[in-house]
Design an enzyme around this catalytic site. Sequence first.
Site, PDB file in Angstrom:
ATOM      1  N   ASP A  54       0.847  -1.195   0.000  1.00 30.45           N
ATOM      2  CA  ASP A  54       0.000   0.000   0.000  1.00 30.45           C
ATOM      3  C   ASP A  54       0.887   1.252   0.000  1.00 30.45           C
ATOM      4  OD1 ASP A  54      -2.127   1.751   0.308  1.00 30.45           O
ATOM      5  OD2 ASP A  54      -2.403   1.324   2.443  1.00 30.45           O
ATOM      6  N   ASP A  81     -11.400   5.514   0.989  1.00 29.92           N
ATOM      7  CA  ASP A  81     -10.040   5.830   1.428  1.00 29.92           C
ATOM      8  C   ASP A  81      -9.304   6.364   0.197  1.00 29.92           C
ATOM      9  OD1 ASP A  81      -7.444   5.835   2.344  1.00 29.92           O
ATOM     10  OD2 ASP A  81      -7.286   3.648   2.520  1.00 29.92           O
TER      11      ASP A  81
HETATM   12  C1  SPV Z   1      -6.443   1.408   4.883  1.00 29.58           C
HETATM   13  O1  SPV Z   1      -7.154   0.478   5.278  1.00 29.58           O
HETATM   14  O2  SPV Z   1      -6.066   1.509   3.717  1.00 29.58           O
HETATM   15  C2  SPV Z   1      -6.028   2.457   5.821  1.00 29.58           C
HETATM   16  C3  SPV Z   1      -5.916   2.130   7.250  1.00 29.58           C
HETATM   17  O3  SPV Z   1      -5.728   3.538   5.380  1.00 29.58           O
HETATM   18  S1  SPV Z   1      -4.239   1.756   7.570  1.00 29.58           S
HETATM   19  O4  SPV Z   1      -3.831   0.697   6.672  1.00 29.58           O
HETATM   20  O5  SPV Z   1      -4.172   1.359   8.964  1.00 29.58           O
HETATM   21  O6  SPV Z   1      -3.459   2.958   7.346  1.00 29.58           O
HETATM   22 MG    MG Z   2      -5.375   3.538   3.359  1.00 34.82          MG
END
Ligand code: SPV
Ligand code: MG
Length: 290
Positions: A54, A81
């Site tokens: 991510d 998001d």
């Molecule tokens: C997501 O689920 O993409 C988030 C939450 O932004 S976290 O991964 O905890 O940043």
């Molecule tokens: Mg996120």
Amino acid sequence: MSKAKQLRDAMAERGLVHIMAAHSPLSAILAEEAGFDGIWASGFELSALYGLPDVSLISMTQHLDMLRAIASSTSLPVVADIDTGFGNAINVIHAIGQYERAGAAAVVIEDKTFPKVTSLIAGGRQELVRSEEFEGKIRAAVAARTSEDFLVIARTEALIAGLGETEALRRGLAYEAAGADMILIHSKQKTPDEVEGFVREWAGKVPLVIVPTAYPEMNERRIRALRKIAMVIYGNHAIRASTTAMQDVFARVIKDRGIQGVNNDIVPVDEIFRIQGMERIKKDEGLFLR
Ligand code: SPV
Ligand code: MG
């Protein structure tokens, strides 16, 4: 009633809404059946679904397409998001139009630099944009929405970046002044102390959002006791639950050299037919196929 109004009403009525992450229409349908108040169209989950980290590798179009598919498969409001907003305030204006039309009820925009690094990774490169720049992004998002019910949620990563509570509070108040409907405060501390400290000191008028992945003992009772949190997002439990299930079943099939051992431990095909809506197809065939 619009999904955005539905989300606002749910918060007003219940005081706290529980939003479950999803990476697909199937996971959103299961979250709705389980009783959640809304769906988190998570960047982390969608990245993982593609087998990617991510770190801003998934494009806006990929996320938007999935959000549209999710929004059309559930009656629940979907919180999008949108990471850093895909660029500067100009990109945010474009994104808000796209997400509102795709069926989102709310967006969460975070104050990190693009490309971002996932928040919970140990030793991650966590850089924030200047507060003024992010305030401009929030003002742009608020100006771009066509419905006043559509929620613009500003997420500060000040605690994640190690900048401390004072800076997190300062940014939260600045983002509220820029027009944010809610402030998401994220933390990766293993206990709720850091977030609880922030919430106690929060002097803003808008309610808060938390994502308690790192500090799972922060349950509804503890959240309600703080009074200022109106939304809790379970950020990655759909992808983690499905990964647990697949790892277990796949390993057993390999070990058993066949599917005979797992067959009674997984849902029957009929259950998938039910979720897919095959009943409706059979009825429509009877009505319309000639
Ligand atoms: C997501 O689920 O993409 C988030 C939450 O932004 S976290 O991964 O905890 O940043
Ligand atoms: Mg996120």
